[in-house]
Write a protein that holds these residues in place. Structure first.
Motif, PDB file in Angstrom:
ATOM      1  N   GLU A 101      -9.139   3.164   1.840  1.00 40.92           N
ATOM      2  CA  GLU A 101     -10.228   2.438   2.505  1.00 40.92           C
ATOM      3  C   GLU A 101      -9.668   1.542   3.607  1.00 40.92           C
ATOM      4  OE1 GLU A 101     -13.535   2.577   1.769  1.00 40.92           O
ATOM      5  OE2 GLU A 101     -13.171   4.135   0.274  1.00 40.92           O
ATOM      6  N   PRO A 102     -10.467   1.219   4.608  1.00 40.59           N
ATOM      7  CA  PRO A 102     -10.010   0.302   5.657  1.00 40.59           C
ATOM      8  C   PRO A 102      -9.600  -1.050   5.069  1.00 40.59           C
ATOM      9  CG  PRO A 102     -12.038   1.389   6.330  1.00 40.59           C
ATOM     10  CD  PRO A 102     -11.817   1.737   4.885  1.00 40.59           C
ATOM     11  N   THR A 103      -8.554  -1.633   5.646  1.00 40.10           N
ATOM     12  CA  THR A 103      -8.095  -2.949   5.216  1.00 40.10           C
ATOM     13  C   THR A 103      -7.875  -3.837   6.434  1.00 40.10           C
ATOM     14  OG1 THR A 103      -6.409  -4.156   3.968  1.00 40.10           O
ATOM     15  CG2 THR A 103      -5.633  -2.268   5.230  1.00 40.10           C
ATOM     16  N   THR A 104      -8.008  -5.113   6.251  1.00 37.08           N
ATOM     17  CA  THR A 104      -7.708  -6.072   7.316  1.00 37.08           C
ATOM     18  C   THR A 104      -6.314  -6.666   7.118  1.00 37.08           C
ATOM     19  OG1 THR A 104      -8.746  -7.860   6.058  1.00 37.08           O
ATOM     20  CG2 THR A 104     -10.126  -6.687   7.671  1.00 37.08           C
ATOM     21  N   GLU A 105      -5.647  -6.244   6.033  1.00 37.30           N
ATOM     22  CA  GLU A 105      -4.294  -6.700   5.731  1.00 37.30           C
ATOM     23  C   GLU A 105      -3.324  -6.233   6.807  1.00 37.30           C
ATOM     24  OE1 GLU A 105      -1.874  -5.881   1.952  1.00 37.30           O
ATOM     25  OE2 GLU A 105      -3.974  -5.829   1.313  1.00 37.30           O
ATOM     26  N   THR A 106      -2.391  -7.100   7.159  1.00 34.68           N
ATOM     27  CA  THR A 106      -1.307  -6.710   8.056  1.00 34.68           C
ATOM     28  C   THR A 106      -0.064  -6.546   7.193  1.00 34.68           C
ATOM     29  OG1 THR A 106      -2.260  -7.969   9.882  1.00 34.68           O
ATOM     30  CG2 THR A 106       0.076  -7.412  10.044  1.00 34.68           C
ATOM     31  N   PRO A 107       0.616  -5.400   7.277  1.00 33.64           N
ATOM     32  CA  PRO A 107       1.815  -5.204   6.458  1.00 33.64           C
ATOM     33  C   PRO A 107       2.858  -6.285   6.733  1.00 33.64           C
ATOM     34  CG  PRO A 107       1.127  -3.143   7.477  1.00 33.64           C
ATOM     35  CD  PRO A 107       0.305  -4.230   8.097  1.00 33.64           C
ATOM     36  N   ALA A 108       3.434  -6.824   5.675  1.00 30.33           N
ATOM     37  CA  ALA A 108       4.439  -7.883   5.780  1.00 30.33           C
ATOM     38  C   ALA A 108       5.820  -7.271   5.988  1.00 30.33           C
ATOM     39  CB  ALA A 108       4.414  -8.753   4.531  1.00 30.33           C
ATOM     40  N   VAL A 109       6.042  -6.770   7.206  1.00 33.08           N
ATOM     41  CA  VAL A 109       7.318  -6.134   7.537  1.00 33.08           C
ATOM     42  C   VAL A 109       8.171  -7.069   8.389  1.00 33.08           C
ATOM     43  CG1 VAL A 109       6.375  -3.793   7.389  1.00 33.08           C
ATOM     44  CG2 VAL A 109       6.383  -4.977   9.586  1.00 33.08           C
ATOM     45  N   GLU A 110       9.458  -6.793   8.394  1.00 30.35           N
ATOM     46  CA  GLU A 110      10.401  -7.571   9.195  1.00 30.35           C
ATOM     47  C   GLU A 110      10.144  -7.368  10.687  1.00 30.35           C
ATOM     48  OE1 GLU A 110      12.889  -9.781   8.255  1.00 30.35           O
ATOM     49  OE2 GLU A 110      11.785  -9.607   6.381  1.00 30.35           O
ATOM     50  N   ASP A 111      10.572  -8.338  11.484  1.00 26.61           N
ATOM     51  CA  ASP A 111      10.364  -8.308  12.931  1.00 26.61           C
ATOM     52  C   ASP A 111      10.850  -7.021  13.581  1.00 26.61           C
ATOM     53  OD1 ASP A 111       9.190 -10.794  12.893  1.00 26.61           O
ATOM     54  OD2 ASP A 111      11.013 -11.854  13.498  1.00 26.61           O
ATOM     55  N   GLY A 112      11.995  -6.501  13.156  1.00 26.42           N
ATOM     56  CA  GLY A 112      12.546  -5.287  13.756  1.00 26.42           C
ATOM     57  C   GLY A 112      11.671  -4.065  13.569  1.00 26.42           C
ATOM     58  N   VAL A 113      10.814  -4.089  12.569  1.00 24.48           N
ATOM     59  CA  VAL A 113       9.908  -2.978  12.281  1.00 24.48           C
ATOM     60  C   VAL A 113       8.511  -3.265  12.829  1.00 24.48           C
ATOM     61  CG1 VAL A 113       8.847  -1.641  10.396  1.00 24.48           C
ATOM     62  CG2 VAL A 113      11.233  -2.339  10.233  1.00 24.48           C
ATOM     63  N   ARG A 114       8.181  -4.530  12.951  1.00 21.16           N
ATOM     64  CA  ARG A 114       6.828  -4.928  13.361  1.00 21.16           C
ATOM     65  C   ARG A 114       6.397  -4.279  14.673  1.00 21.16           C
ATOM     66  NH1 ARG A 114       7.135 -10.259  12.584  1.00 21.16           N
ATOM     67  NH2 ARG A 114       6.657  -9.881  10.417  1.00 21.16           N
ATOM     68  N   SER A 115       7.302  -4.143  15.629  1.00 21.57           N
ATOM     69  CA  SER A 115       6.928  -3.560  16.926  1.00 21.57           C
ATOM     70  C   SER A 115       6.560  -2.077  16.812  1.00 21.57           C
ATOM     71  CB  SER A 115       8.058  -3.735  17.938  1.00 21.57           C
ATOM     72  OG  SER A 115       9.213  -3.040  17.503  1.00 21.57           O
ATOM     73  N   ALA A 116       6.944  -1.439  15.711  1.00 22.13           N
ATOM     74  CA  ALA A 116       6.614  -0.023  15.509  1.00 22.13           C
ATOM     75  C   ALA A 116       5.298   0.178  14.759  1.00 22.13           C
ATOM     76  CB  ALA A 116       7.743   0.667  14.744  1.00 22.13           C
ATOM     77  N   GLN A 134       8.243   5.844  -7.023  1.00 17.79           N
ATOM     78  CA  GLN A 134       9.205   6.882  -7.380  1.00 17.79           C
ATOM     79  C   GLN A 134      10.479   6.213  -7.879  1.00 17.79           C
ATOM     80  OE1 GLN A 134       9.558   9.979  -4.469  1.00 17.79           O
ATOM     81  NE2 GLN A 134      11.625  10.477  -5.088  1.00 17.79           N
ATOM     82  N   GLY A 135      10.978   6.659  -9.016  1.00 16.52           N
ATOM     83  CA  GLY A 135      12.156   6.010  -9.588  1.00 16.52           C
ATOM     84  C   GLY A 135      11.832   4.547  -9.823  1.00 16.52           C
ATOM     85  N   SER A 136      12.733   3.673  -9.399  1.00 10.99           N
ATOM     86  CA  SER A 136      12.487   2.237  -9.570  1.00 10.99           C
ATOM     87  C   SER A 136      11.717   1.644  -8.387  1.00 10.99           C
ATOM     88  CB  SER A 136      13.821   1.502  -9.715  1.00 10.99           C
ATOM     89  OG  SER A 136      14.522   1.508  -8.487  1.00 10.99           O
ATOM     90  N   PHE A 137      11.468   2.438  -7.361  1.00 12.08           N
ATOM     91  CA  PHE A 137      10.778   1.913  -6.173  1.00 12.08           C
ATOM     92  C   PHE A 137       9.264   1.932  -6.334  1.00 12.08           C
ATOM     93  CE2 PHE A 137      14.773   2.023  -4.046  1.00 12.08           C
ATOM     94  CZ  PHE A 137      14.656   1.055  -3.060  1.00 12.08           C
ATOM     95  N   ARG A 138       8.647   0.871  -5.834  1.00  9.95           N
ATOM     96  CA  ARG A 138       7.196   0.739  -5.738  1.00  9.95           C
ATOM     97  C   ARG A 138       6.907   0.309  -4.313  1.00  9.95           C
ATOM     98  NH1 ARG A 138       8.234   3.010  -9.535  1.00  9.95           N
ATOM     99  NH2 ARG A 138       7.724   2.646 -11.687  1.00  9.95           N
ATOM    100  N   ALA A 139       5.816   0.780  -3.752  1.00  4.95           N
ATOM    101  CA  ALA A 139       5.516   0.429  -2.360  1.00  4.95           C
ATOM    102  C   ALA A 139       4.054   0.091  -2.178  1.00  4.95           C
ATOM    103  CB  ALA A 139       5.887   1.586  -1.431  1.00  4.95           C
ATOM    104  N   LYS A 140       3.825  -0.802  -1.275  1.00 10.89           N
ATOM    105  CA  LYS A 140       2.490  -1.032  -0.751  1.00 10.89           C
ATOM    106  C   LYS A 140       2.435  -0.100   0.455  1.00 10.89           C
ATOM    107  CE  LYS A 140      -0.241  -5.010  -0.815  1.00 10.89           C
ATOM    108  NZ  LYS A 140      -0.431  -6.424  -0.546  1.00 10.89           N
ATOM    109  N   ALA A 141       1.528   0.859   0.420  1.00 12.63           N
ATOM    110  CA  ALA A 141       1.475   1.880   1.466  1.00 12.63           C
ATOM    111  C   ALA A 141       0.213   1.721   2.307  1.00 12.63           C
ATOM    112  CB  ALA A 141       1.505   3.270   0.839  1.00 12.63           C
TER     113      ALA A 141
END
Length: 157
Positions: A101-116, A134-141
């Protein structure tokens, strides 16, 4: 009662303190009161992402950064990955099938990734997140509504 008040005052003071260490070549930001640290290198290689997140399929390109949470203390580490990944149209269609669903959230990424980050509407769902557990990793996608771009804010060990 006085001891409780003293503890609350101490906790409030600690919560308001800032890291006196000036940023150098290391990435420093806060995730749920833990500090993201890393080299500050922005990466474009795909293999580490493919190995950790099958749901990406065979990505076209990526801009990402990684590191550990917390300081340099010995012991087990929690790793973070912030990534903006261009996937194939087929992979994007599979991800859209989770009905984000549409979200108004902005992903909390580091500055080096933010421009992408993709411009325009982003989509989210717990089912989409589950595809990147997957495995021990969890992600906000996040999935871009009008392109085949995925944004991941991931933690794992």
């Amino acid at each position: 009662m006085a001891a409780s008040a003293a503890l609350l005052t101490l906790a409030a003071t600690a919560a308001c303190s800032t890291d006196p260490t000036p940023p150098t070549d290391r990435t420093r930001s806060t995730v749920s009161s833990a500090t993201k640290t890393g080299t500050g290198d922005v990466r474009t290689d795909l293999d580490p992402l493919i190995k950790r997140f099958d749901a990406l399929g065979r990505p076209v390109s990526a801009t990402w950064m990684s590191g550990t949470l917390g300081g340099d203390a010995p012991g087990p580490s929690t790793y973070w990955i912030d990534a903006v990944v261009k996937v194939t149209p087929e992979t994007a269609a599979t991800l859209r099938a989770t009905s984000p669903e549409p979200t108004t959230e902005t992903p909390a990424v580091e500055d080096g990734v933010r421009s992408a980050l993709p411009s325009g509407q982003l989509l989210r769902s717990t089912a989409l997140d589950a595809l990147f557990a997957q495995g021990s990793f969890r992600a906000k996608a996040y999935l871009a509504a009008d392109s085949d771009t995925v944004v991941l804010v991931a933690l794992g060990q």
